[in-house]
Design a protein around this motif. Structure first.
Motif, PDB file in Angstrom:
ATOM      1  N   GLU A 107      10.031 -34.150  39.048  1.00  0.00           N
ATOM      2  CA  GLU A 107      10.220 -35.392  38.299  1.00  0.00           C
ATOM      3  C   GLU A 107       8.872 -35.897  37.781  1.00  0.00           C
ATOM      4  OE1 GLU A 107      12.179 -37.986  41.014  1.00  0.00           O
ATOM      5  OE2 GLU A 107      13.907 -36.656  41.262  1.00  0.00           O
ATOM      6  N   THR A 108       7.868 -35.780  38.628  1.00  0.00           N
ATOM      7  CA  THR A 108       6.490 -36.090  38.228  1.00  0.00           C
ATOM      8  C   THR A 108       5.581 -35.026  38.823  1.00  0.00           C
ATOM      9  OG1 THR A 108       6.032 -37.487  40.158  1.00  0.00           O
ATOM     10  CG2 THR A 108       6.949 -38.569  38.211  1.00  0.00           C
ATOM     11  N   HIS A 109       4.515 -34.707  38.133  1.00  0.00           N
ATOM     12  CA  HIS A 109       3.533 -33.727  38.630  1.00  0.00           C
ATOM     13  C   HIS A 109       2.242 -33.942  37.850  1.00  0.00           C
ATOM     14  CE1 HIS A 109       2.571 -29.238  39.730  1.00  0.00           C
ATOM     15  NE2 HIS A 109       1.687 -30.105  40.211  1.00  0.00           N
ATOM     16  N   ASP A 110       1.289 -34.635  38.485  1.00  0.00           N
ATOM     17  CA  ASP A 110       0.014 -34.944  37.846  1.00  0.00           C
ATOM     18  C   ASP A 110      -1.105 -34.183  38.542  1.00  0.00           C
ATOM     19  OD1 ASP A 110       1.231 -36.697  36.069  1.00  0.00           O
ATOM     20  OD2 ASP A 110       0.980 -38.405  37.421  1.00  0.00           O
ATOM     21  N   ILE A 111      -1.934 -33.512  37.755  1.00  0.00           N
ATOM     22  CA  ILE A 111      -3.007 -32.674  38.276  1.00  0.00           C
ATOM     23  C   ILE A 111      -4.348 -33.225  37.812  1.00  0.00           C
ATOM     24  CG2 ILE A 111      -3.964 -30.346  38.376  1.00  0.00           C
ATOM     25  CD1 ILE A 111      -1.217 -29.280  37.571  1.00  0.00           C
ATOM     26  N   LEU A 112      -5.247 -33.459  38.758  1.00  0.00           N
ATOM     27  CA  LEU A 112      -6.595 -33.925  38.454  1.00  0.00           C
ATOM     28  C   LEU A 112      -7.543 -32.734  38.397  1.00  0.00           C
ATOM     29  CD1 LEU A 112      -8.780 -36.081  38.065  1.00  0.00           C
ATOM     30  CD2 LEU A 112      -8.869 -36.333  40.560  1.00  0.00           C
ATOM     31  N   LEU A 113      -8.082 -32.486  37.211  1.00  0.00           N
ATOM     32  CA  LEU A 113      -8.981 -31.366  36.976  1.00  0.00           C
ATOM     33  C   LEU A 113     -10.382 -31.895  36.647  1.00  0.00           C
ATOM     34  CD1 LEU A 113      -6.292 -30.114  34.692  1.00  0.00           C
ATOM     35  CD2 LEU A 113      -7.194 -28.436  36.292  1.00  0.00           C
ATOM     36  N   PRO A 114     -11.366 -31.620  37.487  1.00  0.00           N
ATOM     37  CA  PRO A 114     -12.730 -32.066  37.176  1.00  0.00           C
ATOM     38  C   PRO A 114     -13.246 -31.458  35.874  1.00  0.00           C
ATOM     39  CG  PRO A 114     -12.541 -31.475  39.490  1.00  0.00           C
ATOM     40  CD  PRO A 114     -11.275 -31.021  38.822  1.00  0.00           C
ATOM     41  N   ASN A 115     -12.760 -30.264  35.533  1.00  0.00           N
ATOM     42  CA  ASN A 115     -13.126 -29.588  34.288  1.00  0.00           C
ATOM     43  C   ASN A 115     -11.908 -28.811  33.790  1.00  0.00           C
ATOM     44  OD1 ASN A 115     -16.253 -29.878  33.994  1.00  0.00           O
ATOM     45  ND2 ASN A 115     -15.923 -29.344  36.141  1.00  0.00           N
ATOM     46  N   ALA A 137     -13.582 -35.217  33.756  1.00  0.00           N
ATOM     47  CA  ALA A 137     -12.333 -35.145  34.518  1.00  0.00           C
ATOM     48  C   ALA A 137     -11.123 -35.368  33.613  1.00  0.00           C
ATOM     49  CB  ALA A 137     -12.334 -36.153  35.652  1.00  0.00           C
ATOM     50  N   GLN A 138     -10.089 -34.555  33.825  1.00  0.00           N
ATOM     51  CA  GLN A 138      -8.864 -34.623  33.029  1.00  0.00           C
ATOM     52  C   GLN A 138      -7.655 -34.745  33.960  1.00  0.00           C
ATOM     53  OE1 GLN A 138      -9.025 -34.078  29.474  1.00  0.00           O
ATOM     54  NE2 GLN A 138     -11.246 -34.025  29.656  1.00  0.00           N
ATOM     55  N   ILE A 139      -6.605 -35.359  33.449  1.00  0.00           N
ATOM     56  CA  ILE A 139      -5.341 -35.421  34.193  1.00  0.00           C
ATOM     57  C   ILE A 139      -4.270 -34.737  33.357  1.00  0.00           C
ATOM     58  CG2 ILE A 139      -3.518 -36.877  35.123  1.00  0.00           C
ATOM     59  CD1 ILE A 139      -5.590 -38.942  35.823  1.00  0.00           C
ATOM     60  N   ALA A 140      -3.654 -33.717  33.935  1.00  0.00           N
ATOM     61  CA  ALA A 140      -2.567 -33.003  33.280  1.00  0.00           C
ATOM     62  C   ALA A 140      -1.242 -33.450  33.887  1.00  0.00           C
ATOM     63  CB  ALA A 140      -2.739 -31.495  33.448  1.00  0.00           C
ATOM     64  N   SER A 141      -0.331 -33.907  33.055  1.00  0.00           N
ATOM     65  CA  SER A 141       1.019 -34.277  33.499  1.00  0.00           C
ATOM     66  C   SER A 141       1.959 -33.154  33.091  1.00  0.00           C
ATOM     67  CB  SER A 141       1.443 -35.598  32.851  1.00  0.00           C
ATOM     68  OG  SER A 141       0.581 -36.645  33.253  1.00  0.00           O
ATOM     69  N   VAL A 142       2.498 -32.431  34.083  1.00  0.00           N
ATOM     70  CA  VAL A 142       3.194 -31.171  33.794  1.00  0.00           C
ATOM     71  C   VAL A 142       4.610 -31.125  34.386  1.00  0.00           C
ATOM     72  CG1 VAL A 142       1.114 -29.804  33.479  1.00  0.00           C
ATOM     73  CG2 VAL A 142       1.996 -30.130  35.782  1.00  0.00           C
ATOM     74  N   VAL A 194     -17.010 -29.298  41.762  1.00  0.00           N
ATOM     75  CA  VAL A 194     -16.549 -29.382  40.373  1.00  0.00           C
ATOM     76  C   VAL A 194     -15.388 -28.435  40.082  1.00  0.00           C
ATOM     77  CG1 VAL A 194     -18.796 -30.124  39.539  1.00  0.00           C
ATOM     78  CG2 VAL A 194     -18.255 -27.690  39.581  1.00  0.00           C
ATOM     79  N   ASN A 195     -15.077 -27.528  40.989  1.00  0.00           N
ATOM     80  CA  ASN A 195     -13.955 -26.608  40.774  1.00  0.00           C
ATOM     81  C   ASN A 195     -12.733 -26.942  41.623  1.00  0.00           C
ATOM     82  OD1 ASN A 195     -15.211 -24.844  38.837  1.00  0.00           O
ATOM     83  ND2 ASN A 195     -16.487 -24.065  40.487  1.00  0.00           N
ATOM     84  N   ILE A 196     -12.805 -28.027  42.409  1.00  0.00           N
ATOM     85  CA  ILE A 196     -11.679 -28.408  43.257  1.00  0.00           C
ATOM     86  C   ILE A 196     -10.671 -29.225  42.455  1.00  0.00           C
ATOM     87  CG2 ILE A 196     -10.985 -29.505  45.408  1.00  0.00           C
ATOM     88  CD1 ILE A 196     -12.794 -27.057  45.694  1.00  0.00           C
TER      89      ILE A 196
END
Length: 224
Positions: free
Chosen positions: A112-120, A86-91, A132-134
């Motif tokens: 101002e903030t935007h964090d995305i949780l990516l299982p892969n 799992a990864q977190i992208a701050s974009v 795993v793709n959600i």
């Protein structure tokens, strides 16, 4: 619903290609992350179950005059947790996204903030466990707090449905983990040793526009 609340009744669907850079050893292994594409609005979609997947046709992007290009960095969520890759992208960086003003002119806006949780970091093709793709996201900007749910598809395509919510809504205090848990309870089901999910994943009560004061009850527009 009042006119001032109408934009919260809209589900904003962002669809585009995500680009992940090479890890930077100088910044503790962080990688660059760029997500660009177009977004469309599903107006009068207080119930997110009414919002279908935007049709892309044969082009790279869903047909829309509204574009976005958000950038930032991505890092492993917790190397010691059970979340695996799992990864977190701050974009919150990049050009931002188009928005049309009252004068009908497009202008760029940024979260101002935007964090995305990516299982892969890419679509896995795993049909045995479709969780795993959600993908999940939370953030805020001049219009308030928002939550997003979507999924990864072949070709590094990421699609998210964004819902703006009220400040006094329980979900405005949620973490990415809490959003993930609430969504999966609704959309995931197990049968014949397979875990399937509803697509698009925003077709759940968690993405409804009604104010949620508890995990069990939302306040509807007709409630006193």
């Amino acid at each position: 619903m009042t006119e001032s609340d109408s934009w919260r009744e809209t589900l904003y669907v962002w669809d585009g290609i995500m680009l992940v850079g090479v890890p930077d050893d100088k910044v503790k292994g962080e990688q660059s992350f760029d997500w660009r594409g177009t977004w469309v609005a599903c107006a009068d979609c207080s119930d997110a179950k009414m919002a279908d997947i935007p049709k892309r046709g044969f082009g790279e992007n869903v047909p829309s005059n509204m574009t976005f290009d958000v950038q930032g960095s991505i890092k492993t969520k917790n190397k010691d947790s059970k979340d695996g890759c799992a990864q977190i992208a701050s974009v919150a960086n990049g050009e931002g996204y188009d928005l049309e003003g009252e004068d009908q002119k497009k202008r760029k806006h940024k979260d101002e903030t935007h964090d995305i949780l990516l299982p892969n970091l890419k679509w896995t093709g795993n049909l045995k466990d479709q969780r795993v793709n959600i993908v999940y996201a939370i953030g805020s900007n001049e219009f308030g707090f928002f939550i997003s749910v979507g999924w990864m598809r072949p070709g590094n395509r990421l699609t998210l449905g964004r819902r703006y919510i009220h400040d006094d809504d329980l979900r405005s205090k949620w973490s990415l983990d809490e959003l993930q848990k609430a969504v999966l309870i609704e959309i995931a089901s197990e049968k014949d040793n397979m875990i399937k999910v509803i697509t698009p994943p925003w077709k759940c009560d968690t993405l409804h526009s009604d104010i949620m004061h508890s995990a069990k009850k939302r306040k509807t527009q007709t409630d006193p």
